[in-house]
Design a protein around this motif. Structure first.
Motif, PDB file in Angstrom:
ATOM      1  N   MET A  89       0.832  -1.213   0.000  1.00  0.00           N
ATOM      2  CA  MET A  89       0.000   0.000   0.000  1.00  0.00           C
ATOM      3  C   MET A  89       0.862   1.256   0.000  1.00  0.00           C
ATOM      4  O   MET A  89       0.364   2.363   0.105  1.00  0.00           O
ATOM      5  CB  MET A  89      -0.874   0.016   1.258  1.00  0.00           C
ATOM      6  CG  MET A  89      -1.853  -1.127   1.318  1.00  0.00           C
ATOM      7  SD  MET A  89      -2.716  -1.153   2.894  1.00  0.00           S
ATOM      8  CE  MET A  89      -1.640  -2.152   3.903  1.00  0.00           C
ATOM      9  N   CYS A  90       2.169   1.070  -0.049  1.00  0.00           N
ATOM     10  CA  CYS A  90       3.093   2.160   0.259  1.00  0.00           C
ATOM     11  C   CYS A  90       4.032   2.402  -0.922  1.00  0.00           C
ATOM     12  O   CYS A  90       3.674   3.087  -1.869  1.00  0.00           O
ATOM     13  CB  CYS A  90       3.816   1.774   1.540  1.00  0.00           C
ATOM     14  SG  CYS A  90       4.876   3.014   2.231  1.00  0.00           S
ATOM     15  N   HIS A  91       5.230   1.808  -0.905  1.00  0.00           N
ATOM     16  CA  HIS A  91       6.209   2.076  -1.960  1.00  0.00           C
ATOM     17  C   HIS A  91       6.280   0.970  -2.998  1.00  0.00           C
ATOM     18  O   HIS A  91       7.265   0.889  -3.740  1.00  0.00           O
ATOM     19  CB  HIS A  91       7.601   2.317  -1.355  1.00  0.00           C
ATOM     20  CG  HIS A  91       7.893   3.769  -1.108  1.00  0.00           C
ATOM     21  ND1 HIS A  91       8.062   4.673  -2.128  1.00  0.00           N
ATOM     22  CD2 HIS A  91       8.027   4.476   0.037  1.00  0.00           C
ATOM     23  CE1 HIS A  91       8.306   5.876  -1.629  1.00  0.00           C
ATOM     24  NE2 HIS A  91       8.282   5.784  -0.320  1.00  0.00           N
TER      25      HIS A  91
ATOM     26  N   ARG B 158      11.172   6.012   2.287  1.00  0.00           N
ATOM     27  CA  ARG B 158      10.323   4.937   2.851  1.00  0.00           C
ATOM     28  C   ARG B 158       9.603   5.394   4.101  1.00  0.00           C
ATOM     29  O   ARG B 158      10.022   6.332   4.775  1.00  0.00           O
ATOM     30  CB  ARG B 158      11.166   3.714   3.202  1.00  0.00           C
ATOM     31  CG  ARG B 158      12.020   3.204   2.085  1.00  0.00           C
ATOM     32  CD  ARG B 158      11.271   2.271   1.164  1.00  0.00           C
ATOM     33  NE  ARG B 158      12.007   2.137  -0.088  1.00  0.00           N
ATOM     34  CZ  ARG B 158      11.651   1.364  -1.107  1.00  0.00           C
ATOM     35  NH1 ARG B 158      10.572   0.637  -1.044  1.00  0.00           N
ATOM     36  NH2 ARG B 158      12.367   1.319  -2.193  1.00  0.00           N
ATOM     37  N   GLY B 159       8.600   4.635   4.474  1.00  0.00           N
ATOM     38  CA  GLY B 159       7.768   4.986   5.604  1.00  0.00           C
ATOM     39  C   GLY B 159       8.163   4.282   6.877  1.00  0.00           C
ATOM     40  O   GLY B 159       8.920   4.805   7.702  1.00  0.00           O
ATOM     41  N   HIS B 160       7.673   3.057   7.066  1.00  0.00           N
ATOM     42  CA  HIS B 160       7.985   2.287   8.260  1.00  0.00           C
ATOM     43  C   HIS B 160       9.487   2.101   8.383  1.00  0.00           C
ATOM     44  O   HIS B 160      10.185   1.910   7.391  1.00  0.00           O
ATOM     45  CB  HIS B 160       7.329   0.905   8.166  1.00  0.00           C
ATOM     46  CG  HIS B 160       5.966   0.847   8.769  1.00  0.00           C
ATOM     47  ND1 HIS B 160       5.766   0.948  10.117  1.00  0.00           N
ATOM     48  CD2 HIS B 160       4.742   0.670   8.219  1.00  0.00           C
ATOM     49  CE1 HIS B 160       4.469   0.829  10.385  1.00  0.00           C
ATOM     50  NE2 HIS B 160       3.816   0.678   9.240  1.00  0.00           N
TER      51      HIS B 160
ATOM     52  N   LEU C 260      -4.589  11.608   3.400  1.00  0.00           N
ATOM     53  CA  LEU C 260      -3.215  11.793   3.873  1.00  0.00           C
ATOM     54  C   LEU C 260      -3.128  11.798   5.406  1.00  0.00           C
ATOM     55  O   LEU C 260      -4.124  11.554   6.094  1.00  0.00           O
ATOM     56  CB  LEU C 260      -2.605  13.077   3.276  1.00  0.00           C
ATOM     57  CG  LEU C 260      -3.440  14.361   3.199  1.00  0.00           C
ATOM     58  CD1 LEU C 260      -4.190  14.657   4.470  1.00  0.00           C
ATOM     59  CD2 LEU C 260      -2.560  15.528   2.847  1.00  0.00           C
ATOM     60  N   ARG C 261      -1.929  12.078   5.890  1.00  0.00           N
ATOM     61  CA  ARG C 261      -1.655  12.035   7.324  1.00  0.00           C
ATOM     62  C   ARG C 261      -1.702  13.436   7.932  1.00  0.00           C
ATOM     63  O   ARG C 261      -1.240  14.390   7.317  1.00  0.00           O
ATOM     64  CB  ARG C 261      -0.253  11.457   7.562  1.00  0.00           C
ATOM     65  CG  ARG C 261      -0.141  10.004   7.210  1.00  0.00           C
ATOM     66  CD  ARG C 261       1.274   9.617   6.813  1.00  0.00           C
ATOM     67  NE  ARG C 261       1.354   8.171   6.571  1.00  0.00           N
ATOM     68  CZ  ARG C 261       0.957   7.590   5.435  1.00  0.00           C
ATOM     69  NH1 ARG C 261       0.485   8.312   4.435  1.00  0.00           N
ATOM     70  NH2 ARG C 261       1.047   6.275   5.309  1.00  0.00           N
ATOM     71  N   SER C 262      -2.201  13.549   9.139  1.00  0.00           N
ATOM     72  CA  SER C 262      -2.116  14.801   9.878  1.00  0.00           C
ATOM     73  C   SER C 262      -0.771  14.834  10.594  1.00  0.00           C
ATOM     74  O   SER C 262      -0.030  13.850  10.598  1.00  0.00           O
ATOM     75  CB  SER C 262      -3.246  14.899  10.899  1.00  0.00           C
ATOM     76  OG  SER C 262      -2.878  14.185  12.066  1.00  0.00           O
TER      77      SER C 262
HETATM   78 MO   LIG Z   1       3.980   3.557   4.347  1.00  0.00          MO
END
Ligand SMILES: [Mo]
Ligand SMILES: Nc1nc2c(c(=O)[nH]1)N[C@H]1C(S)=C(S)[C@@H](COP(=O)(O)OP(=O)(O)OC[C@H]3O[C@@H](n4cnc5c(=O)[nH]c(N)nc54)[C@H](O)[C@@H]3O)O[C@H]1N2
Ligand SMILES: Nc1nc2c(c(=O)[nH]1)N[C@H]1C(S)=C(S)[C@@H](COP(=O)(O)OP(=O)(O)OC[C@H]3O[C@@H](n4cnc5c(=O)[nH]c(N)nc54)[C@H](O)[C@@H]3O)O[C@H]1N2
Length: 759
Positions: A190-192, A407-409, A649-651
């Motif tokens: 769901m991410c990269h 990247r996220g996590h 999106l993210r707050s």
């Molecule tokens: Mo992510």
């Protein structure tokens, strides 16, 4: 039920969006949050240990640590994230006695998270509305029994979120494959995933190619589809350094995000007192999904500049030696037309030509990006076009230049390196077979979207989640909840309570585990795990706090014990040894995964080691053996009249599916998350008042009406025609089948909606 009523909602107040990020208010804010969760001593113990050589890898994001030697190399949001895990609040068996599952199911994400750390294994038996305590042996025996009872291994799903350390990730994929399936969906889907797909196709490696030093050295850095002030705050210190050395930054975003405009370094006196550094020299306020057209236009301009002054713009030598497909690409690129580009991007020709001039003046260019590119239907072609852009001038495998998917996590990249992938390459499976002496399944497994379809259709019956919050992270919430409820067994290995614990299969288990900040001790020996950051640096992470409860097991222990019970009939693997000694796991990794030779010794060096990226040696592991130019069809997002393109999106005060507060400080929004940001021109056009109450109604080609009720309209400077609202509250609007081409990533940044006056 679909959308959960948000009971934490306070009174909405809106002020002008901030033009700067971080600085003193940021740090004070983080400390305030930390002290609301935990004691001064615990807050200090954790925060002082973040990103130290002998300390804890900050789980806040995957941005690398500069040398990891400076005290306090953490950011506001990393601090909040760690404090949230280090909380002194506890979810005990008593808690579950007094709250039925059906009651918990109606609570908000924020309320569930606020209850604190999970402390004991719990089971919800078929027909019951309560979780009750269960011992570890019985719990793991129950899971093993259900797995063994399946008609085939592909009826099981092993989901992970990128929080897993390398050791647990390696064991989980080994377990799944020894069990007989490649069903390893993960948050990356769901991410990269779009980044990995595009980079693998064009460069033969799915990872970014640059280091922090490269970033500092670059002449020009593009920050595209990313909000670093909130999601990668430490990236701003790196960009500040780039600027100090004379580099320039181009930001591309539908929103004027605070961190992109100005940045006050929280750990420097200058940052505290001064006006801060202006980060973006150029801000392109683009229409959603317009990035493909933007890079196509830049590529056309480069070709034309080369025509005008042959031999001065393109790197012909590089193109000939290291790439393939240039002629076909160039022919296609010349078909790009300005009316199309201007309509798709919403920019002026002058703006794009100005950026082109900066490109021509720069030798070392880096393009950074995140979810603003990957979560679009044409995310993969967009990233491929960025690769074309860099290849034309030989901008890969050279200091100060390259691709930088952010990247996220914190260990999402490492988990993939360890084999958490539903589409494992043949060489990886061969290496597993050689090391462990069994034949892993060769066919592709299911990714996240396919996993939901399989549960919905009764083809998957056991769901095991190692970390994450599957039911809230995924699209089409109503469909996904029904899919999970139809499972025979759902198992969540987690640190904190979330909605994936309240949306249960017939039987449901909560298996509580150590978090990154918890000390992991066995037989008096303190153990560490390892992670890989966004720039391929592999290093250790050690928790320092007493574990949240005496009943917690590490992820490695849980996976190793479960694997031993499930695989009683073979293949025979030394699970007890793996559980007892993480070095034994790392030895195996060193023999299976390239780049990890002598892993145990090298990772103990301060700062660890960096995995080589073949691209930097001009080695491209594509079928053609060269970097590949691609032709990407021009694509434009369009909403029907009266509709808007909504991004989710993210707050500033949330970590993925977990909101910490109702506030979004940099965007000037306080007291409510059920808001939708809309341009004043669109409000006038639609006849909707700022502050009005609306339902968001999603329209898509399947004709199903998806509704997120009760949002307050906030007039906001987003690109006309577009809107923004927070995830996960809006996941109910994202159709399961609306996915990116090639990568199958849900199109969370482009949902066509209309606003209906709330009833
Ligand atoms: Mo992510
Ligand atoms: N504090 C905190 N840190 C985090 C996280 C968190 O939730 N909280 N999550 C982590 C994770 S898992 C991830 S993946 C990352 C996410 O990091 P980001 O990708 O920064 O996260 P989003 O909030 O999804 O922001 C997307 C950005 O892209 C822009 N955008 C949207 N559509 C488009 C478009 O079509 N074109 C362009 N050019 N821009 C567009 C949006 O306006 C927004 O600025 O952050 C990580 N770090
Ligand atoms: N609409 C929309 N949907 C999106 C996105 C979007 O931008 N818009 N973004 C997508 C992205 S980029 C991502 S990465 C996914 C995120 O999807 P996930 O990774 O599934 O979700 P998280 O919110 O990060 O998971 C939080 C939970 O993880 C558990 N946890 C935390 N730390 C640990 C740990 O150390 N060990 C274990 N075992 N458990 C732990 C806690 O119980 C916590 O409740 O969401 C995706 N979904």
């Amino acid at each position: 039920m679909g959308a959960v009523e948000d009971r934490d909602e306070g009174r909405l107040s809106v002020s002008a969006p901030k033009e700067w990020a971080a600085g003193v208010p940021g740090v004070a804010h983080a400390l305030g949050y930390a002290l609301g969760q935990t004691s001064v001593r615990r807050a200090a113990l954790t925060l002082l240990n973040v990103n130290q050589d002998e300390g804890l890898d900050c789980p806040g994001c995957a941005w690398p640590e500069p040398g990891r030697r400076h005290l306090n190399e953490y950011c506001e949001n990393g601090a909040k994230h760690v404090a949230d895990e280090a909380t002194t609040r506890r979810v005990t068996p008593d808690f579950f006695r007094s709250h039925a599952v059906s009651e918990l199911d109606g609570k908000s994400d924020q309320w569930l998270n606020r209850q604190g750390r999970l402390t004991e294994p719990m089971v919800k038996r078929p027909g019951s509305d309560h979780y009750e305590p269960i011992g570890w042996d019985e719990a793991l025996g129950l899971v093993a029994g259900e797995l063994r009872r399946l008609d085939g291994p592909d009826e099981a799903l092993f989901y992970t979120s990128g929080r897993l350390g390398n050791e647990a990730a390696f064991l989980l994929q080994l377990f799944a494959r020894a069990f007989g399936t490649n069903n390893l969906p993960d948050c990356s889907n769901m991410c990269h995933e779009s980044s990995g797909s595009a980079l693998n196709q064009t460069l033969g490696t799915g990872k970014g190619s640059v280091s922090l030093d490269d970033l500092h050295e670059a002449d020009l850095v593009f920050v595209v589809g990313q909000n670093p002030g909130t999601n990668h705050p430490r990236m701003l210190s790196a960009l500040e350094e780039t600027k100090r050395r004379g580099g320039r930054v181009v930001a591309v975003n539908p929103l004027p995000e605070a961190g992109l405009m100005r940045f006050k370094h929280p750990q420097k006196v200058r940052g505290v007192l001064g006006k801060g550094t202006q980060i973006a020299d150029v801000f392109l306020q683009i229409r959603p999904g317009g990035d493909l057209a933007l890079f196509q236009a830049l590529n056309l301009l480069l070709l034309q500049a080369e025509d005008a002054a042959p031999g001065t713009v393109l790197d012909r030598e590089f193109i000939t030696a290291h790439t393939t497909g240039f002629a076909e690409f160039a022919e296609h690129a010349r078909l790009t037309t300005w009316p199309d580009v201007l309509e798709a991007t919403g920019l002026t020709r002058e703006q794009i030509e100005d950026v082109h001039a900066r490109v021509l003046a720069s030798k070392k260019i880096i393009v950074c990006w995140a979810m603003g590119l990957t979560q679009h239907k044409h995310g993969v072609p967009t990233i491929r076009e960025i690769v074309n852009f860099l290849l034309m001038r030989g901008g890969l495998g050279r200091p100060g230049a390259g691709v930088c998917p952010v990247r996220g996590h914190s260990n999402v990249q490492g988990d993939r390196t360890m084999g958490i992938w539903e589409k494992p390459p043949a060489w990886f499976l061969k290496a597993l077979e050689k090391e462990f002496g069994f034949t892993p399944p060769a066919g592709h497994g299911m990714d996240t979207v396919e996993a939901i379809r399989a549960m919905r259709d009764g083809r998957a019956k056991v769901f095991l989640g190692v970390g994450g919050n599957f039911v809230r992270a995924t699209p089409d919430s109503e469909v996904t909840e029904a899919a999970l409820r139809s499972c025979r067994l759902t198992v969540q290995i987690s640190t904190k309570l979330n909605r994936s614990h309240t949306v249960c299969g017939d039987t449901a288990l909560i298996l509580p585990t150590l978090g990154r900040s918890d000390r992991d001790v066995r037989d008096g020996v303190e153990r560490f795990v390892t992670v890989e950051d966004s720039m391929s640096q592999v290093h250790t992470s050690r928790g320092k706090l007493p574990p949240a409860s005496e009943h917690l097991l590490s992820e490695v222990s849980i996976i190793a014990r479960l694997a031993r019970l499930t695989l009683a009939d073979g293949p025979e693997l030394p699970w007890e040894e793996f559980e007892a000694d993480y070095d034994a796991v790392r030895d195996r990794i060193s023999r299976v995964v390239p780049g990890f030779e002598d892993f145990n010794a090298r990772v103990r060096e301060p700062g660890g080691f960096r995995l080589p990226n073949p691209v930097n040696d001009h080695v491209f592991n594509t079928p053609q053996g060269k970097a590949v130019f691609t032709r990407n069809a021009f694509t434009m997002l369009k909403a029907p009249r009266g509709h808007l393109i909504l991004q989710t999106l993210r707050s500033h005060d949330q970590w993925n599916t977990v909101p910490y507060t109702e506030n979004d400080r940099y965007r000037g929004i306080k007291g409510s998350r059920r808001v939708v940001m809309v341009n004043p021109l669109d409000l006038a056009d639609l006849g909707i008042a700022d502050g009005g109450r609306v339902d968001l109604v999603g329209v898509w080609e399947d004709g199903v009406e998806r509704r997120a009720p009760g949002f307050t309209v906030v007039s906001y400077p987003t690109t006309p025609g577009s809107a923004a609202a927070y995830y996960p509250e809006t996941n109910v609007l994202v159709p399961l089948d609306s996915v990116a081409d090639v990568s199958n990533t849900p199109t969370s940044k482009a949902v066509v909606v209309r606003l209906e006056a709330a009833s």
